[in-house]
Each structure stands twice: as structure tokens, then as C-alpha cells.
Design a protein around this motif. Structure first.
Motif, PDB file in Angstrom:
ATOM      1  N   VAL A 271       0.771  -1.193  -0.005  1.00  0.00           N
ATOM      2  CA  VAL A 271       0.140   0.013   0.059  1.00  0.00           C
ATOM      3  C   VAL A 271       0.796   1.233  -0.075  1.00  0.00           C
ATOM      4  N   PRO A 272       0.727   2.162  -1.046  1.00  0.00           N
ATOM      5  CA  PRO A 272       1.370   3.378  -0.912  1.00  0.00           C
ATOM      6  C   PRO A 272       1.201   4.227   0.388  1.00  0.00           C
ATOM      7  N   GLU A 273       2.321   4.990   0.682  1.00  0.00           N
ATOM      8  CA  GLU A 273       2.402   5.734   1.980  1.00  0.00           C
ATOM      9  C   GLU A 273       1.306   6.621   2.127  1.00  0.00           C
ATOM     10  N   ALA A 274       1.011   7.020   1.139  1.00  0.00           N
ATOM     11  CA  ALA A 274      -0.067   8.322   1.026  1.00  0.00           C
ATOM     12  C   ALA A 274      -1.354   7.471   1.302  1.00  0.00           C
ATOM     13  N   GLU A 275      -1.799   6.258   1.276  1.00  0.00           N
ATOM     14  CA  GLU A 275      -2.754   5.670   1.509  1.00  0.00           C
ATOM     15  C   GLU A 275      -2.709   4.518   2.704  1.00  0.00           C
ATOM     16  N   ARG A 276      -1.688   5.055   3.860  1.00  0.00           N
ATOM     17  CA  ARG A 276      -1.513   3.778   4.689  1.00  0.00           C
ATOM     18  C   ARG A 276      -2.817   3.483   5.575  1.00  0.00           C
ATOM     19  N   HIS A 277      -3.678   4.403   5.689  1.00  0.00           N
ATOM     20  CA  HIS A 277      -5.123   4.116   6.351  1.00  0.00           C
ATOM     21  C   HIS A 277      -5.460   2.748   5.580  1.00  0.00           C
ATOM     22  N   LYS A 278      -5.385   2.535   4.456  1.00  0.00           N
ATOM     23  CA  LYS A 278      -5.796   1.276   3.794  1.00  0.00           C
ATOM     24  C   LYS A 278      -5.061   0.254   4.377  1.00  0.00           C
ATOM     25  N   ARG A 279      -3.808   0.266   4.663  1.00  0.00           N
ATOM     26  CA  ARG A 279      -2.858  -0.361   5.076  1.00  0.00           C
ATOM     27  C   ARG A 279      -3.445  -1.373   6.437  1.00  0.00           C
ATOM     28  N   HIS A 280      -3.849  -0.130   7.457  1.00  0.00           N
ATOM     29  CA  HIS A 280      -4.454  -0.607   8.639  1.00  0.00           C
ATOM     30  C   HIS A 280      -5.740  -1.656   8.165  1.00  0.00           C
ATOM     31  N   LEU A 281      -6.719  -0.871   7.382  1.00  0.00           N
ATOM     32  CA  LEU A 281      -7.947  -1.667   7.085  1.00  0.00           C
ATOM     33  C   LEU A 281      -7.514  -3.061   6.404  1.00  0.00           C
ATOM     34  N   LEU A 282      -6.582  -3.140   5.538  1.00  0.00           N
ATOM     35  CA  LEU A 282      -6.212  -4.303   5.291  1.00  0.00           C
ATOM     36  C   LEU A 282      -5.765  -5.294   6.056  1.00  0.00           C
ATOM     37  N   ARG A 283      -5.021  -5.033   7.036  1.00  0.00           N
ATOM     38  CA  ARG A 283      -4.577  -5.845   8.105  1.00  0.00           C
ATOM     39  C   ARG A 283      -5.392  -6.234   8.932  1.00  0.00           C
ATOM     40  N   SER A 284      -6.373  -5.138   9.342  1.00  0.00           N
ATOM     41  CA  SER A 284      -7.520  -5.619  10.310  1.00  0.00           C
ATOM     42  C   SER A 284      -8.565  -6.546   9.567  1.00  0.00           C
ATOM     43  N   ARG A 285      -8.756  -6.605   8.320  1.00  0.00           N
ATOM     44  CA  ARG A 285      -9.624  -7.354   7.644  1.00  0.00           C
ATOM     45  C   ARG A 285      -9.214  -8.674   7.526  1.00  0.00           C
ATOM     46  N   LEU A 286      -7.726  -8.810   7.030  1.00  0.00           N
ATOM     47  CA  LEU A 286      -7.196 -10.090   6.902  1.00  0.00           C
ATOM     48  C   LEU A 286      -7.390 -11.025   8.355  1.00  0.00           C
ATOM     49  N   ALA A 287      -6.992 -10.053   9.366  1.00  0.00           N
ATOM     50  CA  ALA A 287      -7.144 -11.028  10.910  1.00  0.00           C
ATOM     51  C   ALA A 287      -8.525 -11.214  10.786  1.00  0.00           C
ATOM     52  N   ARG A 288      -9.340 -10.454  10.727  1.00  0.00           N
ATOM     53  CA  ARG A 288     -10.792 -10.629  10.818  1.00  0.00           C
ATOM     54  C   ARG A 288     -11.425 -11.872   9.969  1.00  0.00           C
ATOM     55  N   LEU A 289     -10.667 -12.002   8.688  1.00  0.00           N
ATOM     56  CA  LEU A 289     -10.789 -13.491   8.094  1.00  0.00           C
ATOM     57  C   LEU A 289     -10.345 -14.465   8.600  1.00  0.00           C
ATOM     58  N   GLY A 290      -9.494 -14.488   9.517  1.00  0.00           N
ATOM     59  CA  GLY A 290      -8.567 -15.349  10.066  1.00  0.00           C
ATOM     60  C   GLY A 290      -7.084 -15.979   9.647  1.00  0.00           C
ATOM     61  N   PHE A 291      -6.730 -14.820   8.827  1.00  0.00           N
ATOM     62  CA  PHE A 291      -5.427 -15.042   8.428  1.00  0.00           C
ATOM     63  C   PHE A 291      -4.397 -14.632   9.529  1.00  0.00           C
ATOM     64  N   GLY A 292      -3.311 -15.623   9.481  1.00  0.00           N
ATOM     65  CA  GLY A 292      -2.073 -15.399  10.186  1.00  0.00           C
ATOM     66  C   GLY A 292      -0.906 -14.786   9.406  1.00  0.00           C
TER      67      GLY A 292
END
Length: 300
Positions: free
Chosen positions: A107-128
Motif C-alpha cells: 500500500v502506498p504511504e499516501a494511503e497508509r490508512h488502507k494498510r491498517h484496514l487491510l491488516r484488520s480485515r485479513l485478521a478478521r478473516l482468520g489470516f495469520g
């Protein structure tokens, strides 16, 4: 630690269990208030939580056939519940031979809020987490992951791969790094502590008749739910469902050979399945008069 059932979560569980009508008709607001009162939720909390779900686009205002104000599930909400069903009510044993799905994102640094969203969504889907920016899950989660990423417009940042773990560490040792297995085990143990005694009571004919809200089997205040009746079944099932539906997301449900011998996940799944088979349809008898417009429950 005592379980926490938030009003918003209980409303989602109620719609998931009993609110998906074939014609998409709304559930009356009065029914929501009275059904949640049985679980100890007051009317202002119900209205506030419904408003938040409406703002998120999950509930849509409408009128019932007899003109009462109500809320129906949006198409997005139905898809989310349908996706959830495949996990919540899963019966198949996972196999190591099914492999893994990997999600690699940048995720580009300018859109780092999406990086947090991606991490939280993947974690909620059960990813390690296999490595920084590399997430892993059992391969059977591929379709649900793809749907979730596309729905959230995050797919441009992610590459998905499917494959096997070939080493060098033993896979059982690797999964202990990829997931916090002790934390997941504690979630299962908490579910068992809360709901295994409930199952035992129903099986032995000693189901607790106490109504935590003081809301009676008639859907109003003042009176206890009938022992072993439809109202008690509704209450106990919805509380179990509300607790359980988070677990298949926190727990990726790994093959048995990768887990400790005393893993509590299988037993907690057996307890929920037994409660579902024993109480879900009996609880529907309690809900039906509220959502059909009669405005009073049977108390069973």
C-alpha cells in the motif's frame, strides 16, 4: 471473564438467525425491541444500535405488510450473513492437503490508512502473519477473502496465491508462529465455560428459566420465561450464536495434525452444533408471532 454481548452484535445475530425472510420484508421495530428485551437490552440501546447499522448500510428502513415501521437487511448485509453461514455452521474437517492461500499486499504511504484496514480485515478473516506484508490462511478461505477485498475496494493492493508449505520448519511449528494459538484456545475455553453448562441443562431437562431482562414469555415485562419453553430456547440459542459466530473468524480452523492434542476448538464446535440443532427451531416458535405482526410471544 464474563462474556460481553453488545446490543449491535445481538441485533446482527437476531437477523442472522431469524430475520432473513424470503421476500426481504422488514422486521418491525417493536419486534426488535421486545425480542432484545428478553436478552436484557433496553429500547434506547436497540434504537441507537439500529441507527448505527442503518448508517453502515446494513439495515434499510421500510414498512411491514400491516404498515408498521421496520428494518430489512440490505443486499450487502445478506451477503455478509451468507458468507458467515459457511463458517458458523461448517461441518467438514479441514485437510492439510487442501493447502494455503497467501495474501501479499503493498500500500502506498499516501494511503497508509488502507494498510491498517487491510491488516484488520485479513485478521478478521482468520489470516495469520507469515512475514511482514505476507498473510496466510487455509486455502478454503480464498473465495470469501476475494469477495471481502473486492467489496471493500482493497483488491488493487493485494496479490493472492495458493500453494503448499514445503519447509524448512515443520508446518505444525510454523502455524504456531503464524497464529497466536494460546489466545485462540482461550476463546474456545471461554465459549465452553459459558455455553457447555447450558447444553447440559437442556439435555437433562433442567434448562434455566430465569429471564435476565425480566421480560416475560409474552414479550412484555414482568414474568419468567417458561422452563424448557420456546422463549428460553430463543434466549439461550441467540446468546450462544452471538458468542460463537466470532470464533470461526478468530480461529482459522486448522487441520487436527497441526494443533495441540488438547485443542478445545473441536469440543466447542460440537457444543455449538448441539445447541443449534436443539434450540434454533424451538426458538423460532417464540420469534414467529413477533415478526408476523401479532405483537405477542407464546412463551412456550
Amino acid at each position: 471473564m464474563a462474556e460481553q454481548h453488545t446490543p449491535r452484535s445481538l441485533i446482527v445475530s437476531l437477523y442472522g438467525a431469524y430475520g432473513r425472510t424470503p421476500d426481504g420484508s422488514p422486521m418491525p421495530v417493536a419486534a426488535l425491541i421486545r425480542l432484545l428485551a428478553v436478552l436484557g437490552v433496553d429500547a434506547p440501546s436497540v434504537r441507537s444500535s439500529v441507527s448505527r447499522l442503518k448508517r453502515r448500510g446494513l439495515l434499510l428502513p421500510g414498512r411491514t405488510a400491516d404498515g408498521a415501521a421496520g428494518y430489512a437487511l440490505s443486499d450487502d448485509a445478506r451477503r455478509l450473513l451468507d458468507d458467515g453461514d459457511r463458517r458458523i455452521y461448517a461441518r467438514t474437517e479441514p485437510k492439510l492437503s487442501e493447502g494455503w492461500v497467501l495474501a501479499v499486499f503493498s500500500v502506498p504511504e499516501a494511503e497508509r490508512h488502507k494498510r491498517h484496514l487491510l491488516r484488520s480485515r485479513l485478521a478478521r478473516l482468520g489470516f495469520g502473519t507469515a512475514a511482514p506484508g505476507v498473510w496466510i490462511a487455509p486455502a478454503r478461505l480464498y473465495e470469501e477473502t476475494r469477495n471481502a477485498l473486492e467489496r471493500l475496494e482493497l483488491s488493487p493492493y493485494v496479490d493472492l496465491f495458493r500453494g503448499d508449505h514445503l519447509g524448512y520448519a515443520a508446518t505444525a511449528g510454523a502455524v504456531a508462529r503464524w497464529w497466536d494459538l494460546p489466545a485462540i484456545a482461550r476463546l474456545h475455553e471461554e465459549f465452553l465455560a459459558a455455553h457447555e453448562p447450558v447444553l447440559r441443562a437442556w439435555r437433562t431437562g433442567r434448562a434455566d428459566a430465569e429471564d435476565p431482562a425480566g421480560a416475560g414469555g409474552t414479550g412484555g415485562a414482568g414474568g419468567a420465561l417458561a422452563p424448557g419453553g420456546a422463549g428460553a430456547a430463543y434466549r439461550d440459542y441467540l446468546l450462544a450464536l452471538d458468542s460463537w459466530r466470532r470464533l470461526p473468524y478468530a480461529d482459522p480452523v486448522l487441520p487436527a495434525e497441526l494443533l495441540p492434542d488438547d485443542w478445545p476448538g473441536r469440543r466447542s464446535a460440537e457444543v455449538f452444533t448441539a445447541l443449534h440443532e436443539l434450540l434454533r427451531d424451538r426458538g423460532a416458535e417464540f420469534v414467529r408471532p413477533f415478526v408476523s405482526g401479532s405483537g405477542s410471544g407464546s412463551g412456550g
